[in-house]
Design an enzyme around this catalytic site. Structure first.
Site, PDB file in Angstrom:
ATOM      1  N   HIS A  65       0.816  -1.231   0.000  1.00  0.00           N
ATOM      2  CA  HIS A  65       0.000   0.000   0.000  1.00  0.00           C
ATOM      3  C   HIS A  65       0.840   1.267   0.000  1.00  0.00           C
ATOM      4  O   HIS A  65       1.815   1.393   0.728  1.00  0.00           O
ATOM      5  CB  HIS A  65      -1.055   0.001   1.105  1.00  0.00           C
ATOM      6  CG  HIS A  65      -0.539   0.027   2.517  1.00  0.00           C
ATOM      7  ND1 HIS A  65      -0.230   1.202   3.163  1.00  0.00           N
ATOM      8  CD2 HIS A  65      -0.314  -0.967   3.410  1.00  0.00           C
ATOM      9  CE1 HIS A  65       0.151   0.918   4.408  1.00  0.00           C
ATOM     10  NE2 HIS A  65       0.118  -0.385   4.576  1.00  0.00           N
ATOM     11  N   ASP A  77       6.067   0.408   6.782  1.00  0.00           N
ATOM     12  CA  ASP A  77       4.610   0.299   6.632  1.00  0.00           C
ATOM     13  C   ASP A  77       4.110   1.431   5.750  1.00  0.00           C
ATOM     14  O   ASP A  77       3.752   2.485   6.239  1.00  0.00           O
ATOM     15  CB  ASP A  77       3.940   0.326   8.012  1.00  0.00           C
ATOM     16  CG  ASP A  77       2.463   0.021   7.953  1.00  0.00           C
ATOM     17  OD1 ASP A  77       1.981  -0.448   6.914  1.00  0.00           O
ATOM     18  OD2 ASP A  77       1.770   0.258   8.963  1.00  0.00           O
ATOM     19  N   GLU A 131      -4.951   1.880   2.481  1.00  0.00           N
ATOM     20  CA  GLU A 131      -5.060   0.689   3.328  1.00  0.00           C
ATOM     21  C   GLU A 131      -5.254   1.080   4.778  1.00  0.00           C
ATOM     22  O   GLU A 131      -6.021   0.448   5.510  1.00  0.00           O
ATOM     23  CB  GLU A 131      -3.778  -0.166   3.194  1.00  0.00           C
ATOM     24  CG  GLU A 131      -3.876  -1.564   3.810  1.00  0.00           C
ATOM     25  CD  GLU A 131      -3.455  -1.639   5.271  1.00  0.00           C
ATOM     26  OE1 GLU A 131      -3.663  -2.706   5.867  1.00  0.00           O
ATOM     27  OE2 GLU A 131      -2.922  -0.647   5.833  1.00  0.00           O
ATOM     28  N   GLU A 132      -4.555   2.133   5.195  1.00  0.00           N
ATOM     29  CA  GLU A 132      -4.495   2.432   6.636  1.00  0.00           C
ATOM     30  C   GLU A 132      -5.828   2.853   7.229  1.00  0.00           C
ATOM     31  O   GLU A 132      -6.126   2.533   8.372  1.00  0.00           O
ATOM     32  CB  GLU A 132      -3.448   3.528   6.913  1.00  0.00           C
ATOM     33  CG  GLU A 132      -2.012   3.088   6.690  1.00  0.00           C
ATOM     34  CD  GLU A 132      -1.542   2.004   7.654  1.00  0.00           C
ATOM     35  OE1 GLU A 132      -2.328   1.556   8.504  1.00  0.00           O
ATOM     36  OE2 GLU A 132      -0.376   1.587   7.551  1.00  0.00           O
ATOM     37  N   ASP A 137       2.928  -6.509   3.373  1.00  0.00           N
ATOM     38  CA  ASP A 137       2.548  -5.434   4.296  1.00  0.00           C
ATOM     39  C   ASP A 137       2.865  -5.816   5.743  1.00  0.00           C
ATOM     40  O   ASP A 137       2.073  -5.588   6.645  1.00  0.00           O
ATOM     41  CB  ASP A 137       1.061  -5.089   4.123  1.00  0.00           C
ATOM     42  CG  ASP A 137       0.650  -3.893   4.992  1.00  0.00           C
ATOM     43  OD1 ASP A 137       1.541  -3.123   5.403  1.00  0.00           O
ATOM     44  OD2 ASP A 137      -0.553  -3.743   5.256  1.00  0.00           O
ATOM     45  N   HIS A 192       3.527   2.620  12.862  1.00  0.00           N
ATOM     46  CA  HIS A 192       2.601   3.761  13.075  1.00  0.00           C
ATOM     47  C   HIS A 192       3.190   4.837  13.978  1.00  0.00           C
ATOM     48  O   HIS A 192       2.437   5.561  14.631  1.00  0.00           O
ATOM     49  CB  HIS A 192       1.249   3.277  13.660  1.00  0.00           C
ATOM     50  CG  HIS A 192       0.458   2.404  12.736  1.00  0.00           C
ATOM     51  ND1 HIS A 192      -0.804   1.975  13.029  1.00  0.00           N
ATOM     52  CD2 HIS A 192       0.734   1.887  11.522  1.00  0.00           C
ATOM     53  CE1 HIS A 192      -1.274   1.216  12.047  1.00  0.00           C
ATOM     54  NE2 HIS A 192      -0.344   1.149  11.119  1.00  0.00           N
TER      55      HIS A 192
END
Lengths: 472, 472
Positions: A292, A304, A338-339, A366, A438
């Site tokens: 992504h 990520d 995606e997130e 991912d 994140h």
């Protein structure tokens, strides 16, 4: 370690590739040519791989790229250009989708006030999708700590009303797979603010989803569902969560002050970026490989999922560099959103259904760009058996752990839409992943060149085998 | 990656430990109790492991600790105290050995002079054991570049005499195991200065032994053997080596200036640190587990080999924490002087022979503290088969790659002395190891807590099985 040891090791290996020590006992369904072809992928990746420098650009020149942001738009343009430059696709195109547009805003502050009246700063960040504190102003209230949603449910209204609910269940560190610990603790972040709002709380504070003991708060999506009252939700770093818990024990009447100015703006038009190589023999049978393109806004979205993006492009380039045109059609897809919405993944599946496409398989990367371990496989047992028989081909690269398990969020919508025969999740060493996941620490310097490039070659290997042999 | 994916994964794993997917097909020679015992080791390591905090102290409070240095003496005292505090040994003692004492000195500088007369600085460091430049003064000379020792041999005397020989063969990046690349490039460092001196050169410059592309020079031992003329040897960072090679192409007459004030002082008395638990059933059968306490001086010796040291202590503590007394005697040994002499390893083997000890097995951890992969095994095929049958027990922890191969420098002297039945080298993911190996970057922050503790538990698991079942 000094030299002598490794000289002996080199001697040991000089006789050829390491032996296949973890026997997959199904009958071999591959040829010596396949073995040599895989070696070409790894040679090219390790000697002339492009993933690492592509990732450097995406991380350091574009950076964090949440769906709807200007950086996400730049990433779309970059993705298209990078695919074109890779010169391994027959066509490169954009697939439009509408995406949510949440912005963090300038204010993001947490502090604790005890008896002495002086605020103790706490490392916080807004959860993705959260509302702001009312009027973007500081919101001060008492705190009630719980470990689970069930514990909140059991509390009397008076214990919750007008307070912050502090969800403080840590990762289960005893789990070998950090992803399982993430799954086990994640309901706090996903549903904590919604449940707190339902019970009359003014907000939710959620312990960061990590085993790391540091001061990085971890963002990630929270969902209000159909909650009538939306209250702000923030993540606390694990050190801040431990500190708050200690302070509460000493002074249950302490107050927490949260200030956030995040907001959700109208949806924005964005895109999946798709590169396609037409299959030489079965052009109507499609194999998708993707990662992504969007990322959280706090850092550079390196592991990520910048790594999945560059690996997906590279995997196709490695086929071309080995002089191969796949027998089945291969599509590299850089999924948008995606997130916080999976709008790109859903759009790709919808479009596939609308076009009545045949999808043999899809692969998603991912889970970070660390040293390969293998692939998780979603398929029938019969198909899994066929896939597992390829294990010995991947063993010299330590990429032969083929395990039934979850593939990826962006390719799963294909299941209901076009029923692919199998889905694959690229599986790599995950011990470090949730330390940075994140957070502001998910930056390019955390990625190791060889680990990243080995992953791209592992994905190319699987695409090659799927393309050559199919899954029937 | 966001939450949904991992929730599914957690669901998948909730039914129990991951399945043993890489079948070792030998008949199982273990019990369900063994499986539960291993789980105890990993639980304790991940929840209450002491390796990480022990390593923090060794790295950050003591730091680099080359044999003979005051820091090495501190490390000996720390090792003894740490073993005593671990409270899992019947006795802790020191084993005296004489060690070399090489010191780097204050001067360490390299620069290139072209036509313009202004020096271009180059990142260099003295190789361990090197002599200084004459009079500790700057030494300026022309440079001849070679890729191999054979290439140097083929050069006419006139091309070498009075010059620096610049050994510039890079790592073979296509090798999957960086240790094999290290072995393949290492003769330049080990023998380059000696061979350069034999041919009348004034010194040797050696490309750092790494795949990394940065400005960290990598030290490590060079050996003069019986060379009558010792000339100084220095490592160049890979970026400096590439730059020097480029500059040489443009101007073959350029001059390099090296200045180093390193020297070898008289031998020093030092020690191996040994902790022993007496076996309950076969006290005369010994299992050794160890790492080396000394490190290069440039950094903190974190991955090389602080991790092996703390894991060796922790592995024995994990047995005790699980309520076990091993059936065979277990010794944790912190070896002195692995990096530049193996005097500790040799002394341990000599003493074992002198005491007529019976050694069943020895395990060494000296390849970094990264995520476990398994163990390299030196044994007969029959013994290997027995060991390989334990693979499924280690599979849930991804530590089940049991492969014939090199064990470790400090335990190998046991072979000639007391003929242990098998030697084991702890094998972990090595892709990052040579990026930092023997450089200023080998620091505590490069070590991940979970990866380190998983390694200690893997070593405890092997010790437990060896102690319970033996190898006959």
């Amino acid at each position: 370690m000094r030299l002598l040891s490794s000289l002996l090791l080199a001697g040991l290996l000089a006789g050829g590739l390491p032996a296949v020590t973890q026997a997959q006992t199904a009958p071999a369904t591959f040829t010596k040519t396949d073995s040599l072809t895989l070696r070409k992928f790894y040679d090219e990746a390790l000697l002339r791989g492009q993933s690492y420098e592509n990732l450097r650009y995406l991380c350091e020149k574009i950076g964090g790229r949440l769906a709807g942001s200007p950086q996400a738009a730049q990433a779309v343009a970059w993705g298209k250009l990078t695919m074109e430059k890779a010169a391994c696709f027959d066509k490169v195109y954009l697939q439009e989708c509408q995406v949510p547009h949440w912005v963090r805003g300038a204010k993001e502050k947490g502090q604790v006030f005890g008896n002495k009246g002086k605020g103790v700063p706490m490392a916080v960040c807004a959860l993705g999708g959260s509302v702001a504190t009312p009027g973007n102003k500081p919101l001060r209230a008492g705190v009630v700590e719980v470990k689970t949603l069930a514990e909140l449910k059991a509390l009397p209204d008076a214990a919750v009303k007008g307070k912050f609910v502090f969800f403080n269940r840590p990762f289960d560190d005893a789990l070998i797979e950090p992803g399982a610990a993430y799954g086990g603790a994640g309901d706090q972040r996903r549903s904590g603010p919604a449940e707190a709002g339902r019970r009359g709380a003014v907000g939710a504070l959620v312990r960061s989803l990590t085993s790391a003991r540091d001061n990085n708060p971890h963002t990630g999506t929270t969902s209000y569902g159909d909650t009538p009252t939306k209250v702000p939700g923030a993540a606390l770093s694990t050190l801040a969560a431990d500190q708050l818990s200690q302070l509460l024990k000493a002074d249950p009447s302490l107050q927490f002050e949260l200030e956030m100015s995040c907001q959700t703006l109208p949806d924005v038009t964005s895109y999946n970026v798709i590169g396609e190589v037409r299959g030489s023999k079965y052009p109507d049978q499609i194999i998708t490989v993707g990662g992504h393109l969007d990322s959280w806004d706090l850092a550079q979205g390196a592991h990520d999922d910048g790594t999945g993006v560059v690996q997906s492009i590279e995997a196709v380039r490695l086929l071309k560099a080995a002089g191969l045109r796949p027998e089945r059609t291969v599509r590299a897809v850089l999924f948008m959103n995606e997130e916080n919405g999976t709008r790109g993944g859903n759009k790709y599946a919808e479009q596939a259904k609308q076009n009545n496409e045949t999808h043999v398989a899809a692969i998603e990367s991912d889970g970070g760009g660390f040293t390969p371990r293998g692939f998780n496989v979603e398929s029938t047992p019969a198909v899994f058996k066929k896939v597992a028989a390829w294990g010995p081909l991947l063993a010299p690269y330590h990429a032969n752990e083929l395990t039934p398990g979850h593939s990826g969020t962006d390719i799963e919508p294909l299941v209901g839409a076009v029923h692919p025969t199998a889905l694959f999740g690229y599986d790599c060493d995950s011990q470090r992943y949730f330390d940075i996941h994140h957070t502001a620490a998910d930056t390019f310097d955390k990625v190791n060149r060889r680990e990243l490039e080995l992953g791209g070659a592992s994905m190319a290997s699987l695409i090659y085998l799927l393309s050559k042999y199919g899954l029937q």
